[in-house]
Design a protein around this motif. Structure first.
Motif, PDB file in Angstrom:
ATOM      1  N   GLN A  66       0.836  -1.198   0.000  1.00 52.46           N
ATOM      2  CA  GLN A  66       0.000   0.000   0.000  1.00 52.46           C
ATOM      3  C   GLN A  66       0.874   1.252   0.000  1.00 52.46           C
ATOM      4  OE1 GLN A  66      -3.462  -0.461  -0.063  1.00 52.46           O
ATOM      5  NE2 GLN A  66      -2.824  -2.597  -0.202  1.00 52.46           N
ATOM      6  N   VAL A  67       0.513   2.217  -0.848  1.00 49.74           N
ATOM      7  CA  VAL A  67       1.124   3.542  -0.799  1.00 49.74           C
ATOM      8  C   VAL A  67       0.127   4.456  -0.107  1.00 49.74           C
ATOM      9  CG1 VAL A  67       2.113   5.453  -2.108  1.00 49.74           C
ATOM     10  CG2 VAL A  67       2.363   3.107  -2.949  1.00 49.74           C
ATOM     11  N   MET A  68       0.520   4.992   1.048  1.00 48.44           N
ATOM     12  CA  MET A  68      -0.427   5.686   1.910  1.00 48.44           C
ATOM     13  C   MET A  68       0.060   7.083   2.259  1.00 48.44           C
ATOM     14  SD  MET A  68      -0.983   2.479   4.521  1.00 48.44           S
ATOM     15  CE  MET A  68       0.739   1.996   4.336  1.00 48.44           C
ATOM     16  N   GLU A  69      -0.883   7.999   2.326  1.00 52.19           N
ATOM     17  CA  GLU A  69      -0.646   9.323   2.891  1.00 52.19           C
ATOM     18  C   GLU A  69      -1.278   9.332   4.278  1.00 52.19           C
ATOM     19  OE1 GLU A  69       1.512  12.642   1.237  1.00 52.19           O
ATOM     20  OE2 GLU A  69       1.071  10.611   0.562  1.00 52.19           O
ATOM     21  N   ILE A  70      -0.529   9.823   5.264  1.00 47.13           N
ATOM     22  CA  ILE A  70      -1.020   9.827   6.640  1.00 47.13           C
ATOM     23  C   ILE A  70      -0.938  11.250   7.177  1.00 47.13           C
ATOM     24  CG2 ILE A  70      -0.815   8.819   8.934  1.00 47.13           C
ATOM     25  CD1 ILE A  70       0.819   6.552   7.680  1.00 47.13           C
ATOM     26  N   TRP A  71      -2.072  11.761   7.631  1.00 50.75           N
ATOM     27  CA  TRP A  71      -2.141  13.078   8.258  1.00 50.75           C
ATOM     28  C   TRP A  71      -2.408  12.880   9.745  1.00 50.75           C
ATOM     29  CZ3 TRP A  71      -4.715  11.725   3.763  1.00 50.75           C
ATOM     30  CH2 TRP A  71      -4.292  12.363   2.589  1.00 50.75           C
ATOM     31  N   TYR A  72      -1.812  13.727  10.583  1.00 47.57           N
ATOM     32  CA  TYR A  72      -1.895  13.512  12.023  1.00 47.57           C
ATOM     33  C   TYR A  72      -1.755  14.841  12.753  1.00 47.57           C
ATOM     34  CZ  TYR A  72       3.146  13.810  11.200  1.00 47.57           C
ATOM     35  OH  TYR A  72       4.391  14.214  10.789  1.00 47.57           O
ATOM     36  N   PRO A  73      -2.280  14.917  13.993  1.00 42.39           N
ATOM     37  CA  PRO A  73      -2.091  16.138  14.777  1.00 42.39           C
ATOM     38  C   PRO A  73      -0.601  16.333  15.063  1.00 42.39           C
ATOM     39  CG  PRO A  73      -3.829  14.756  15.706  1.00 42.39           C
ATOM     40  CD  PRO A  73      -3.116  13.924  14.700  1.00 42.39           C
ATOM     41  N   ALA A  74      -0.122  17.521  14.818  1.00 36.63           N
ATOM     42  CA  ALA A  74       1.297  17.824  15.010  1.00 36.63           C
ATOM     43  C   ALA A  74       1.486  18.736  16.218  1.00 36.63           C
ATOM     44  CB  ALA A  74       1.876  18.480  13.757  1.00 36.63           C
ATOM     45  N   GLY A  81      -7.929  16.081  15.806  1.00 35.96           N
ATOM     46  CA  GLY A  81      -7.587  15.019  16.742  1.00 35.96           C
ATOM     47  C   GLY A  81      -7.690  13.615  16.214  1.00 35.96           C
ATOM     48  N   TYR A  82      -7.591  13.442  14.897  1.00 36.70           N
ATOM     49  CA  TYR A  82      -7.629  12.113  14.294  1.00 36.70           C
ATOM     50  C   TYR A  82      -6.350  11.859  13.502  1.00 36.70           C
ATOM     51  CZ  TYR A  82     -12.604  12.477  15.350  1.00 36.70           C
ATOM     52  OH  TYR A  82     -13.815  12.638  16.011  1.00 36.70           O
ATOM     53  N   VAL A  83      -5.971  10.600  13.410  1.00 31.04           N
ATOM     54  CA  VAL A  83      -4.961  10.192  12.442  1.00 31.04           C
ATOM     55  C   VAL A  83      -5.717   9.648  11.239  1.00 31.04           C
ATOM     56  CG1 VAL A  83      -3.098   8.565  11.950  1.00 31.04           C
ATOM     57  CG2 VAL A  83      -3.179   9.755  14.145  1.00 31.04           C
TER      58      VAL A  83
END
Length: 369
Positions: free
Chosen positions: A54-62, A139-141
Motif C-alpha cells: 500500500q502507498v499511503m498518505e497519513i495526516w496527524y495532529p502535530a 484530533g484524528y490520524v
C-alpha cells in the motif's frame, strides 16, 4: 573508592538525565479545539508510507512546535511517463493544504482514533485534503491509500486509442479498494505498538470515509468488517447497520441522492453541490488540461474522454449542472460547501469515535436539506 563512587554518581546522573528526557518526550500536548467544528484545530503533519503493498498518505495532529511551510498537493506524479511521452511535460495546479511534511507528532493525552479514507474513480489518495487534513487537525490520524485500478495514474492512459501503457480500468467493474482498506486496517495494531505512532493511535476506534467509488467502498467494507465504528460515504454509498452519515449534493449528476429517500441513518444533502464538491479535484481544472494537452489529437478515445470530462467538471465553478436536475446554471460555490462538509464530518466522527458533542444537527446551514 572515590573512583567507584564517582562512577556510581555518574551513572545515577546519567539515569536521571535520561529519565527526564524520556519524561519530556512523553509529556502530552493537550488538544484545545475551536468551538466551530469547521475551523482547524492543531497543526497537522503528513507522511507518505509504503507498506504491505500500500502507498499511503497519513495526516496527524502535530506539535505546536512544528515549523516549516505547509505542503501543497502535487498531482503531476499521477500522470504516468507513458502519457507525458505523448503530450509532453504536464504541470497541474498544486492544491494548497495546511499540512507540514514530517512534522513532529503531537503527543496525545489518550491515543487518537483513526479514520481511513478511500478515493474515487480517477482520483488519488491526496484528492480530498480539505477533509482529511481538517480531521487530522481535530484530533484524528487519517490514512488514505491509492487504489490501483482506479487511480488517476491508471485512468489517464486510457484516454488514448490505442491506450498508453499503464491503462487499467479494472476498478470500473470491480472494487479493488475493499481489500486495500482492510489491509491498511490490519497494519494499525503494529503501528500502535512501535514506530512513529507507537502509543499514539487506537486501532480499535476506527472510522471510514470515502468519495464517489470510495463511498461505495465505505459501504461495502462497513457491511463486512466490524472493526469500523462509523462510516461517512460522500457522493455515494448507502446506510447499513454501522452508524453512518451520508453526505450528498442535490446537483450531482453522477450519483443522484434520490436513491436514499426513506433510508434510515443520517443523511446530509447539500443543495446545489455537485459530485466533486467532496474533493479538491476542481482545483486541478482538468477541463483546461484537456483543452491544452488533448484538443485536436487524432489518437484519443472519445468515449473515455467525454466520460472523464463530465466527471472532472461536475460540481466545479464555471460549469453548468445537468439539465435534468433543474439546478439552474451554476453549482453551489465550493467556498460555501467546504465548511459544511468539514462541519458535518467533524461532528459525526466526534460523536461516534470520541463520544463527544451532539452529533449531526440540522438547521445549522441554510444549504443543507
Amino acid at each position: 573508592m572515590s573512583g567507584i563512587s564517582g562512577g556510581i554518581l555518574g551513572g545515577i546522573a546519567t539515569w536521571l538525565l535520561l529519565a527526564c528526557t524520556a519524561e519530556e518526550k512523553a509529556a502530552p500536548e493537550p488538544l484545545v479545539l475551536p468551538d466551530d467544528p469547521a475551523a482547524a484545530g492543531a497543526p497537522v503533519g503528513v507522511r507518505t508510507v509504503e507498506e504491505a503493498g500500500q502507498v499511503m498518505e497519513i495526516w496527524y495532529p502535530a506539535s505546536d512546535s512544528s515549523s516549516g511551510p505547509a505542503e501543497a498537493g502535487d498531482f503531476d506524479p499521477f500522470i504516468p511517463d507513458s502519457v507525458t511521452a505523448l503530450i509532453g511535460t504536464v504541470d497541474l495546479p498544486d492544491v494548497p493544504t495546511l499540512a507540514i511534511r514530517d512534522a513532529p507528532l503531537r503527543v496525545p493525552e489518550a491515543p487518537y482514533p483513526v479514520i481511513l479514507f478511500s478515493h474515487g474513480f480517477g482520483g488519488t489518495r491526496i484528492q480530498s485534503t480539505d477533509v482529511t487534513v481538517h480531521l487530522a487537525s481535530r484530533g484524528y490520524v487519517v490514512v488514505a491509500a491509492d487504489h490501483p485500478g482506479r487511480t488517476m495514474r491508471d485512468i489517464v492512459p486510457c484516454l488514448f486509442d490505442p491506450p498508453a501503457e499503464g491503462c487499467d480500468l479494472s476498478g470500473f467493474g470491480a472494487d479493488p479498494a475493499v481489500e486495500d482498506v482492510q489491509t491498511v486496517a490490519d497494519l494499525l495494531p503494529g503501528w500502535a505498538d512501535s514506530g512513529f505512532f507507537a502509543g499514539a493511535i487506537d486501532p480499535e476506534t476506527l472510522g471510514l470515509t470515502g468519495h464517489s467509488a470510495g463511498a461505495s467502498t465505505t459501504t461495502s467494507v462497513g457491511a463486512v468488517d466490524s472493526r469500523f465504528r462509523a462510516l461517512l460515504p460522500m457522493a455515494g454509498g448507502a446506510v447499513g447497520a454501522t452508524p453512518t452519515l451520508i453526505m450528498s449534493g442535490t446537483c450531482d449528476s453522477f450519483i443522484p441522492d434520490s436513491g436514499q429517500e426513506g433510508a434510515t441513518g443520517e443523511i446530509v444533502r447539500i443543495a446545489g453541490a455537485g459530485h466533486l464538491a467532496f474533493s479538491d479535484l476542481c482545483e486541478l481544472d482538468l477541463s483546461a488540461f484537456a483543452e491544452e494537452y488533448l484538443t485536436g489529437r487524432d489518437d484519443l478515445n472519445g468515449t473515455v474522454l467525454d466520460l472523464l470530462l463530465q466527471l472532472a467538471t461536475d460540481g466545479c465553478p464555471g460549469f453548468v449542472p445537468a439539465e435534468e436536475l433543474a439546478c439552474g446554471d451554476t453549482f453551489l460555490p465550493l467556498a460555501t460547501s467546504d465548511p459544511i462538509i468539514r462541519h458535518y464530518a467533524t461532528v459525526f466522527f466526534d460523536q461516534q469515535l470520541y463520544g463527544r458533542g451532539d452529533g449531526v444537527q440540522y438547521g445549522v446551514f441554510a444549504e443543507v436539506e
